[in-house]
Design an enzyme around this catalytic site. Structure first.
Site, PDB file in Angstrom:
ATOM      1  N   SER A  12       6.958   4.564   7.787  1.00 21.16           N
ATOM      2  CA  SER A  12       6.784   4.015   8.866  1.00 21.16           C
ATOM      3  C   SER A  12       5.358   3.133   8.919  1.00 21.16           C
ATOM      4  O   SER A  12       4.469   3.867   8.154  1.00 21.16           O
ATOM      5  CB  SER A  12       6.836   4.922  10.240  1.00 21.16           C
ATOM      6  N   CYS A  13       5.135   2.370   9.531  1.00 12.56           N
ATOM      7  CA  CYS A  13       4.117   1.629   9.462  1.00 12.56           C
ATOM      8  C   CYS A  13       3.561   1.241   8.116  1.00 12.56           C
ATOM      9  O   CYS A  13       4.111   1.018   7.318  1.00 12.56           O
ATOM     10  CB  CYS A  13       2.934   2.235  10.426  1.00 12.56           C
ATOM     11  N   ALA A  14       2.178   1.343   7.897  1.00 16.11           N
ATOM     12  CA  ALA A  14       1.636   1.171   6.464  1.00 16.11           C
ATOM     13  C   ALA A  14       2.182   2.411   5.484  1.00 16.11           C
ATOM     14  O   ALA A  14       2.017   2.154   4.370  1.00 16.11           O
ATOM     15  CB  ALA A  14       0.223   1.326   6.520  1.00 16.11           C
TER      16      ALA A  14
END
Lengths: 246, 246
Positions: free
Chosen positions: A115-117
């Site tokens: 998730s995200c970076a």
């Protein structure tokens, strides 16, 4: 005081299949990007959640939140059902030992998630080449540097890679993985158990809804955070042999 | 590696008003119930987030997640903008030192907030008497034991008390508090920055949507987790002089 192993949810025995989950907890990890998945698997009696890092020393999350791994890379099971990471600071993207660990466990894991970076980190470990994927909107343009194909959707699933944006991304990935690993009934019950009934208050929760003005402002205010990732992505592309924008 | 103090969001200087936030991190705390609020305030340059407990020793969250306080009760600012707790194990509800700390800071805090059983804990500290409030659906019937008035809504606000259910509850409380403390513009931008764009997959995210069958099953499976709270609530009612169901 219990040591935290107490499962919350008293499931039927046939739903207690042993599932091994590993989540990266390194210096500069973002707790908000992993905690939904951590909690959803952590309250199932059959699942073992490993917080993994090189050692069990304390690490500081971003924003400031002390934690530590519960399992070292060396002790982490070789065959995982889920390998997962949320956002981490850019220096981790070029840490050979971490990339080697992720690449090794990732090539055998039933699911590889980010998730995200954390999506980009899986990309840096070579795990998203040729896969459709997503991440936070501020960094979505960097996916091609890792050989990934940016795709629309809150949760993007391509074969056994599953990626999402920040915060609630790990909740939605976890619900989908429960469905795959334990079946519909348990996954549906979990959505209710955790009352995943969000109501975003302002109606500007995505660039499409926020419009160009607010989106530009948000990108501007987030620029300092995102800046190091371009260099990371360019060097990853060179290392992975990915041609971007050619 | 940075120590975790790096703010993510590069806000305008006039939005950097100093805000003091204290979040309880005790043995048996639920990280998922606090991390949204922690992260949203933690990425603002003007806000200081204190993870508070009696000491700075490691504590184990539920499910298993090591962390620790960053500020002791003694060192916690006396005047807080936000005092907040998520769910904690039942023994904390009867810990005199914790209840005393919460009551003391709570009576002067600009906002007192709780998500999931963290609402009940604020009630145990005497901070919800006569206030409308909510918590997770499994324990909502216990609110009157603390003198609180159960109310409908994802986030329930009554004067300066603000309560919600689990997980996303702390995200929604934080967005509302940003609006109050920093204004509409910053709160709206934050909803976009964190891409709070959830899409619950199964359509059974509340008892009303899940229907009586699945709700009964969820309550049954969660019973072991919730059982200790009835005794806690009854003893709190006696201590607080609250008459329930009389």
């Amino acid at each position: 005081v219990p040591d935290g192993d107490t499962p919350f949810i008293d499931l039927d025995t046939d739903q207690q299949r042993p599932v091994q989950v590993a989540i990266l907890v390194c210096p500069g990890f973002a707790p908000a990007d992993i905690i939904g998945l951590h909690t959803i698997f952590g309250i199932l009696p059959g699942a073992t959640v490993h917080l993994v890092w090189k050692n069990l020393d304390e690490v500081m999350g971003i924003p400031r939140f002390p934690s530590r791994a519960t399992t070292t890379f060396d002790d982490c099971p070789r065959d995982l059902d889920v390998l997962f990471s949320g956002a981490v600071l850019d220096d981790i993207f070029e840490d050979a030992e971490t990339l080697e660990f992720l690449a090794d466990r990732g090539k055998r894991a039933r699911w590889v998630g980010g998730s995200c970076a954390g999506s980009l980190l899986m990309g840096a470990a070579g795990l998203l080449r040729g896969y459709r994927a997503t991440t936070n909107f501020q960094q979505r343009h960097l996916l091609p540097y890792f050989g990934a194909i940016p795709a629309a959707g809150n949760v993007v699933e391509d074969r056994n890679r599953i990626t999402a944006g920040p915060l609630t991304g790990s909740i939605e990935i976890a619900l989908r993985l429960l469905q795959d690993l334990y079946g519909d009934e348990l996954a549906r019950e979990m959505e209710l158990q955790i009352e995943y009934a969000p109501t975003p208050p302002f109606g500007v929760r995505s660039p499409a809804l926020a419009g160009p003005g607010l989106t530009a402002q948000a990108l501007d205010h987030g620029e300092a955070m995102g800046a190091p990732f371009l260099g990371v992505a360019e060097r990853a592309a060179a290392r992975l042999g990915v041609a971007v924008g050619g």
